[in-house]
Design an enzyme around this catalytic site. Structure first.
Site, PDB file in Angstrom:
ATOM      1  N   SER A  85       0.831  -1.203   0.000  1.00 16.35           N
ATOM      2  CA  SER A  85       0.000   0.000   0.000  1.00 16.35           C
ATOM      3  C   SER A  85       0.871   1.261   0.000  1.00 16.35           C
ATOM      4  CB  SER A  85      -0.958  -0.037   1.190  1.00 16.35           C
ATOM      5  OG  SER A  85      -1.995   0.903   1.044  1.00 16.35           O
ATOM      6  N   ASP A 132      -5.755  -3.479  -2.157  1.00 20.49           N
ATOM      7  CA  ASP A 132      -4.733  -3.131  -1.171  1.00 20.49           C
ATOM      8  C   ASP A 132      -4.117  -4.362  -0.493  1.00 20.49           C
ATOM      9  OD1 ASP A 132      -3.396  -2.028   1.157  1.00 20.49           O
ATOM     10  OD2 ASP A 132      -4.582  -0.219   0.827  1.00 20.49           O
TER      11      ASP A 132
END
Length: 310
Positions: A46, A192
């Site tokens: 991320s 993510d």
């Protein structure tokens, strides 16, 4: 002879996710550069994948910071942060009736959009940011070996990308579920990496790192105030699951650097200077442990025993 031998050990960085809190990674890198501690490889999830990709290309924390500052000064970024801020939780008890009404309407809009779209914000917004921050090249061409971690929603597993478009990989890794639509790529549905892998320690070791420094920018698990509804109970249960899973992954790290995030929200991008400073402070607190990683095993054991004797 011992100091010569230590230089052959490869230090890897595992950079965790956390939205704006990931800006603290820059502070950690600044300290490592100042202390002349080389980074042999990086794995990022991320926000950690964004900063990690930038550093793998630029090899300079100052250059990473400068590029981010320039992007943050753009009108497009200001529009992005306005949208992110729309989802932040506010203290309703301190708002006037008009503010409370507007907040309620805003939340209702978000809920309605979440049920009708795959994401609150179009993916093009995220991709614009990535284009501004990261050069277009294959991951294998980065100056520092890099692994980018995302989550496959179809198979329920993490996906480690070490080849292919670096921009696409980071776009998948940073795609917050529900905020941005998933990215379908090579037969996978990617979001993510933080869904199951907040700080990619094992992935850093798989790149060839002999020692791994994990940078965890998640917030501490603190006792919440009284729950107001069942939704808050559900969120708390999910928070506990993520926290404990992250602790399990971090057990494989040699040194864990934890900037003191307090209540910093993932969308507080305006705190660039503060977050970089927090990263620097956290790295400086762990400097002795980090330096010890560079020592051969025999000398590290001696330093450990001497420390216990003190």
């Amino acid at each position: 002879m011992g100091w010569f031998r230590r230089s052959s050990l490869k230090i890897g960085l595992a950079l965790g996710g956390g939205g704006a809190r990931g800006l603290a990674h820059i502070g950690v890198m600044k300290v490592l550069e100042r202390e002349k501690i080389p980074v042999a490889c990086i794995a990022g999830t991320s926000a950690g994948s964004i900063i990690g990709a930038m550093y793998s290309q630029l090899e300079s924390a100052s250059d990473v910071e400068e590029r981010i500052r320039n992007f943050f000064a753009s009108d497009r970024f200001r529009e992005m942060t306005r949208r992110f801020s729309a989802g932040q939780k506010k203290d309703m008890s301190r708002q006037g009736w008009l503010d409370r009404t507007l907040t309620f309407v805003k939340r209702q809009y978000i809920v309605t959009r979440a049920f009708s779209k795959l994401g609150l914000i179009d993916r093009s917004t995220l991709e614009f940011a990535i284009r501004a921050l990261i050069d277009d090249e294959d991951i294998r061409d980065a100056r520092i070996p890099l692994a980018v971690v995302a989550t496959d929603l179809w198979k329920g597993e993490d996906v480690v990308m070490t080849r292919g478009s670096i921009r696409k990989a980071v776009s998948a890794s940073a795609g917050i579920p529900g905020t941005f639509p998933p990215l379908e790529m090579e037969g996978r549905c990617l979001v993510d990496g933080c869904v199951i892998n907040m700080v990619p320690v094992h992935e850093t070791r798989d790149l060839g790192a002999d020692r791994v420094i994990a940078v965890d920018v998640t917030r501490e698990l603190v006792r919440p105030p009284a729950f107001q509804n069942g939704l808050e109970v559900m969120f708390r249960a999910d928070e506990i699951t993520n926290f404990r899973l992250n602790e399990f992954h971090l057990m494989a790290a040699d040194v864990i650097v934890r900037p003191k995030m307090g209540e910093t929200h993932w969308a507080e991008f305006g705190r660039l200077d503060d977050l970089i400073r927090l990263g620097e402070e956290a790295a400086e607190e762990k400097l002795e442990d980090i330096r010890r990683l560079l020592l051969p095993a025999r000398r590290r054991w001696f330093h450990f025993l001497r420390g216990r004797g003190n």
